[in-house]
Motif scaffolding. Sequence first.
Motif, PDB file in Angstrom:
ATOM      1  N   HIS A   1      -7.884  13.549 -20.303  1.00  0.00           N
ATOM      2  CA  HIS A   1      -8.924  14.393 -20.792  1.00  0.00           C
ATOM      3  C   HIS A   1      -8.542  13.987 -22.435  1.00  0.00           C
ATOM      4  CE1 HIS A   1      -9.865  16.854 -17.479  1.00  0.00           C
ATOM      5  NE2 HIS A   1      -8.488  17.032 -17.039  1.00  0.00           N
ATOM      6  N   GLY A   2      -8.298  12.653 -22.699  1.00  0.00           N
ATOM      7  CA  GLY A   2      -8.249  12.302 -23.916  1.00  0.00           C
ATOM      8  C   GLY A   2      -8.980  11.087 -24.047  1.00  0.00           C
ATOM      9  N   CYS A   3      -8.089  10.118 -24.477  1.00  0.00           N
ATOM     10  CA  CYS A   3      -8.587   8.597 -24.615  1.00  0.00           C
ATOM     11  C   CYS A   3      -8.864   8.051 -23.328  1.00  0.00           C
ATOM     12  CB  CYS A   3      -7.787   7.811 -25.450  1.00  0.00           C
ATOM     13  SG  CYS A   3      -6.209   7.542 -24.635  1.00  0.00           S
ATOM     14  N   ARG A   4      -8.488   8.606 -22.241  1.00  0.00           N
ATOM     15  CA  ARG A   4      -8.754   7.930 -20.835  1.00  0.00           C
ATOM     16  C   ARG A   4      -8.293   6.714 -20.710  1.00  0.00           C
ATOM     17  NH1 ARG A   4     -14.608   8.865 -18.918  1.00  0.00           N
ATOM     18  NH2 ARG A   4     -13.451   8.613 -16.982  1.00  0.00           N
ATOM     19  N   ARG A   5      -7.165   6.344 -21.481  1.00  0.00           N
ATOM     20  CA  ARG A   5      -6.630   5.038 -21.330  1.00  0.00           C
ATOM     21  C   ARG A   5      -5.270   5.439 -20.610  1.00  0.00           C
ATOM     22  NH1 ARG A   5      -6.620   0.967 -25.963  1.00  0.00           N
ATOM     23  NH2 ARG A   5      -6.848   2.698 -27.699  1.00  0.00           N
ATOM     24  N   TRP A   6      -4.741   4.289 -19.648  1.00  0.00           N
ATOM     25  CA  TRP A   6      -3.504   4.024 -18.700  1.00  0.00           C
ATOM     26  C   TRP A   6      -2.399   3.807 -19.655  1.00  0.00           C
ATOM     27  CZ3 TRP A   6      -2.748   5.801 -13.803  1.00  0.00           C
ATOM     28  CH2 TRP A   6      -3.945   6.123 -13.002  1.00  0.00           C
ATOM     29  N   PHE A   7      -1.068   4.100 -19.187  1.00  0.00           N
ATOM     30  CA  PHE A   7      -0.095   3.841 -19.928  1.00  0.00           C
ATOM     31  C   PHE A   7       1.173   3.892 -19.107  1.00  0.00           C
ATOM     32  CE2 PHE A   7      -0.457   8.048 -21.395  1.00  0.00           C
ATOM     33  CZ  PHE A   7       0.733   8.700 -21.326  1.00  0.00           C
ATOM     34  N   ASN A   8       2.285   3.298 -19.365  1.00  0.00           N
ATOM     35  CA  ASN A   8       3.394   3.609 -18.621  1.00  0.00           C
ATOM     36  C   ASN A   8       4.314   4.272 -19.403  1.00  0.00           C
ATOM     37  OD1 ASN A   8       2.285   1.551 -16.786  1.00  0.00           O
ATOM     38  ND2 ASN A   8       3.815   0.178 -17.471  1.00  0.00           N
ATOM     39  N   ALA A   9       5.367   4.886 -18.445  1.00  0.00           N
ATOM     40  CA  ALA A   9       6.422   5.799 -18.986  1.00  0.00           C
ATOM     41  C   ALA A   9       7.768   5.547 -18.415  1.00  0.00           C
ATOM     42  CB  ALA A   9       5.985   7.330 -18.943  1.00  0.00           C
TER      43      ALA A   9
ATOM     44  N   LEU B   1       0.954  -1.244   0.143  1.00  0.00           N
ATOM     45  CA  LEU B   1      -0.072  -0.105   0.125  1.00  0.00           C
ATOM     46  C   LEU B   1       0.753   1.357  -0.123  1.00  0.00           C
ATOM     47  CD1 LEU B   1      -2.657  -0.849   2.699  1.00  0.00           C
ATOM     48  CD2 LEU B   1      -3.283  -0.533   0.135  1.00  0.00           C
ATOM     49  N   PHE B   2       1.978   1.344   0.754  1.00  0.00           N
ATOM     50  CA  PHE B   2       2.581   2.715   1.029  1.00  0.00           C
ATOM     51  C   PHE B   2       4.000   2.623   0.624  1.00  0.00           C
ATOM     52  CE2 PHE B   2      -0.626   1.949   4.663  1.00  0.00           C
ATOM     53  CZ  PHE B   2      -1.470   2.843   4.169  1.00  0.00           C
ATOM     54  N   MET B   3       4.722   1.754   0.514  1.00  0.00           N
ATOM     55  CA  MET B   3       6.177   1.640   0.302  1.00  0.00           C
ATOM     56  C   MET B   3       6.472   1.904  -1.417  1.00  0.00           C
ATOM     57  SD  MET B   3       7.335   1.646   3.330  1.00  0.00           S
ATOM     58  CE  MET B   3       6.444   1.279   4.695  1.00  0.00           C
ATOM     59  N   ARG B   4       7.098   2.931  -1.610  1.00  0.00           N
ATOM     60  CA  ARG B   4       7.444   3.155  -2.948  1.00  0.00           C
ATOM     61  C   ARG B   4       8.885   3.389  -3.398  1.00  0.00           C
ATOM     62  NH1 ARG B   4       3.078   1.062  -3.198  1.00  0.00           N
ATOM     63  NH2 ARG B   4       1.329   1.552  -3.911  1.00  0.00           N
ATOM     64  N   ASP B   5       9.156   2.961  -4.487  1.00  0.00           N
ATOM     65  CA  ASP B   5      10.595   3.341  -5.193  1.00  0.00           C
ATOM     66  C   ASP B   5      10.433   5.100  -5.231  1.00  0.00           C
ATOM     67  OD1 ASP B   5      11.485   0.732  -4.914  1.00  0.00           O
ATOM     68  OD2 ASP B   5      11.110   0.527  -6.968  1.00  0.00           O
ATOM     69  N   ASN B   6      11.494   5.732  -5.036  1.00  0.00           N
ATOM     70  CA  ASN B   6      11.642   7.068  -5.231  1.00  0.00           C
ATOM     71  C   ASN B   6      12.978   7.489  -5.870  1.00  0.00           C
ATOM     72  OD1 ASN B   6      10.656   9.566  -5.008  1.00  0.00           O
ATOM     73  ND2 ASN B   6      11.381   9.890  -2.833  1.00  0.00           N
ATOM     74  N   PRO B   7      13.261   6.840  -7.075  1.00  0.00           N
ATOM     75  CA  PRO B   7      14.714   6.889  -7.470  1.00  0.00           C
ATOM     76  C   PRO B   7      15.184   8.327  -7.970  1.00  0.00           C
ATOM     77  CG  PRO B   7      13.433   6.022  -9.108  1.00  0.00           C
ATOM     78  CD  PRO B   7      12.578   6.136  -8.015  1.00  0.00           C
ATOM     79  N   LYS B   8      16.399   8.568  -7.878  1.00  0.00           N
ATOM     80  CA  LYS B   8      16.565  10.049  -8.463  1.00  0.00           C
ATOM     81  C   LYS B   8      17.359   9.475  -9.689  1.00  0.00           C
ATOM     82  CE  LYS B   8      19.499  14.096  -7.319  1.00  0.00           C
ATOM     83  NZ  LYS B   8      20.123  14.738  -6.756  1.00  0.00           N
ATOM     84  N   GLY B   9      16.576   9.666 -10.962  1.00  0.00           N
ATOM     85  CA  GLY B   9      17.048   9.035 -12.242  1.00  0.00           C
ATOM     86  C   GLY B   9      15.895   8.512 -12.795  1.00  0.00           C
ATOM     87  N   GLU B  10      16.298   7.417 -13.535  1.00  0.00           N
ATOM     88  CA  GLU B  10      15.234   6.811 -14.409  1.00  0.00           C
ATOM     89  C   GLU B  10      13.906   6.242 -13.745  1.00  0.00           C
ATOM     90  OE1 GLU B  10      15.821   4.332 -17.663  1.00  0.00           O
ATOM     91  OE2 GLU B  10      16.155   5.996 -19.066  1.00  0.00           O
ATOM     92  N   PHE B  11      12.585   6.449 -13.842  1.00  0.00           N
ATOM     93  CA  PHE B  11      11.570   5.927 -13.065  1.00  0.00           C
ATOM     94  C   PHE B  11      10.380   5.547 -14.036  1.00  0.00           C
ATOM     95  CE2 PHE B  11       7.992   7.301 -10.029  1.00  0.00           C
ATOM     96  CZ  PHE B  11       8.328   5.957  -9.265  1.00  0.00           C
ATOM     97  N   ARG B  12      10.088   4.267 -13.619  1.00  0.00           N
ATOM     98  CA  ARG B  12       8.838   3.786 -14.487  1.00  0.00           C
ATOM     99  C   ARG B  12       7.604   4.006 -13.813  1.00  0.00           C
ATOM    100  NH1 ARG B  12       8.630  -2.064 -17.391  1.00  0.00           N
ATOM    101  NH2 ARG B  12      10.650  -2.333 -17.689  1.00  0.00           N
ATOM    102  N   GLU B  13       6.872   4.840 -14.389  1.00  0.00           N
ATOM    103  CA  GLU B  13       5.623   5.195 -13.887  1.00  0.00           C
ATOM    104  C   GLU B  13       4.324   5.255 -14.731  1.00  0.00           C
ATOM    105  OE1 GLU B  13       7.377   9.344 -13.356  1.00  0.00           O
ATOM    106  OE2 GLU B  13       6.639   9.855 -15.443  1.00  0.00           O
ATOM    107  N   ARG B  14       3.335   5.380 -14.068  1.00  0.00           N
ATOM    108  CA  ARG B  14       1.992   5.342 -14.796  1.00  0.00           C
ATOM    109  C   ARG B  14       1.214   6.873 -15.263  1.00  0.00           C
ATOM    110  NH1 ARG B  14      -2.591   2.218 -11.731  1.00  0.00           N
ATOM    111  NH2 ARG B  14      -1.853   3.640 -10.115  1.00  0.00           N
ATOM    112  N   TRP B  15       0.742   7.056 -16.091  1.00  0.00           N
ATOM    113  CA  TRP B  15       0.057   8.243 -16.556  1.00  0.00           C
ATOM    114  C   TRP B  15      -1.378   7.322 -17.202  1.00  0.00           C
ATOM    115  CZ3 TRP B  15       1.827  13.193 -15.647  1.00  0.00           C
ATOM    116  CH2 TRP B  15       3.089  13.517 -15.518  1.00  0.00           C
TER     117      TRP B  15
END
Lengths: 402, 90
Positions: free
Chosen positions: B61-69, B43-57
């Motif tokens: 306000h567009g197609c309303r789909r989730w993806f990774n970056a 629930l609570f612990m998360r990586d929080n790197p200074k550098g490359e991060f794999r994240e969700r967006w």
Amino acid sequence: MADARARYWRSAEPRRSYDVVIVGGGGHGLSTAYYLARNHGLTDVCVVEKGWLAGGNMARNTTIIRSNYLWDESAAIYEHSLKLWEGLEDELGFDLQFSQRGVLNLAHHLGDVRSSLRRVNANRLNGVDAEWLTPEEVRAFCPIVNVSPDLRYPVLGATLQRRGGIARHDKVAWGYAARASDLGVDIVEHAEVVGFLRGPDGRLEGVRTTRGDIRAGRVALSAAGHTSVLASMLGLRLPLQSHPLQALVSVLLEPVLDCVVMSNAVHVYVSQAEKGELVMGAGIDAYNSYAQRGSFHVIERQMAAAVELFPIFAHAKLLRTWGGIVDVCPDASPIISATPIENLFINCGWGTGGFKATPGAGWVFADLVANGRPGELARPFSLERFTIGALIDEHGAAAVAH
Amino acid sequence: MLLIRCPWCGPRDEVEFRYGGQAGISYPSDPDALSDEEWADYLFMRDNPKGEFRERWVHAHGCRRWFNAVRSTVTHEIRATFPIGEEPPA
Ligand SMILES: Cc1cc2nc3c(=O)[nH]c(=O)nc-3n(C[C@H](O)[C@H](O)[C@H](O)COP(=O)(O)OP(=O)(O)OC[C@H]3O[C@@H](n4cnc5c(N)ncnc54)[C@H](O)[C@@H]3O)c2cc1C
Ligand SMILES: [Zn+2]
């Protein structure tokens, strides 16, 4: 200026070993060092700072001080801090420009009104001064706020903490640094912690810095937005995310605002510094970042809200904007805690609102580091709360605002 | 403001998106078997790197789909955006 500062505190060469090494020379690290010496007689203490003293969030915040948080645990620690502020200029022998000019928190919709009234009642039960003002009373207290019902988010009232206010942040840091230094604490700037010393059994024995290894009986992290980076060097994962938080000042204006006004709902908070500039803060940028800068659209939105609430600000010109990196916790409350790693203590997660806690956090963190176990005020803020579920949800009182 | 390439709609302004934090945190397959520590971790612990991060967006306000970056938390540069379940180009 560099000379004046050098006279405030001794700039020390790091020795090979100390009882306590504090990582991070922001407000919290410096106040922790001071209270370790003053309250616990621990003077074999070193503060290591990777940049210059208090050049992180301590130099970047909007300096709002208040203690009107909702829950008992928070009210206790923030009120302890506010009481320390009330004696701090005498304690440190420094003019901190501490000004208890009153902090208004505006309510803009029915939900706001209800939670504000609840907070006023909770504050009073905890001995924290709190009042509810009607829109007319808001106008009387702060004549430049637009209380017209025609606003998109009209002002339906406000809470007022008269003892809240502002202080000059860099002087607070210099004051703590000077007095800690007088008591024998070493303050070492431009020394970045890049790793940790571990004994053959894995025991934590000190820090690796860009100015050499320093052995330590105890290591106290006070690194705000960079806490996760340091913890990850020890394989420790924390419930923290680092975000940009921006603020700005206007050009110098004649006095128009003699209190602090905050609005969580439209994400703006403002005071006027003694010199005359309006000091305003924005909300955090949504994404994780260590870049110490945020997006301009966040500033734009904040300005739109500010100009609607204070039509007179439409004449003001923006002078400069900047960002800090804030360490945000899921329940908008700090972590003051021992850790699964023996001799490692952390004070972090103050996010967008830890300036006001500078005296109080240093006081309780010093107590934890000195005694190895938390006192009454710190105990609820341990890491354990995420396992046992005893979160201290201050999103209402802390949220993005301070 | 970031320019974010939605895998379905192409490059759009950041204000069209909402942030979803660290990617790849999946719901526990056997929730009843989790200890309190494991729940806290999920629930609570998360990586929080200074550098490359794999994240969700999410393109709210567009197609309303989730993806990774994959994005740098230092420069904000987005190296890749891609549908959930796929791997970013190396
Ligand atoms: C724009 C903005 C507005 C804010 N407004 C308010 C407000 O109005 N009221 C309020 O109460 N709070 C406010 N805050 C929050 C407040 O500033 C912070 O919670 C508080 O300053 C954090 O404690 P600190 O002073 O010790 O942090 P910092 O000053 O950030 O200190 C941490 C130090 O650790 C150092 N460090 C990091 N990594 C290492 C390493 N590896 N080795 C050595 N040193 C390291 C950093 O260089 C830094 O100097 C605001 C913050 C920002 C950014
Ligand atoms: Zn899309």
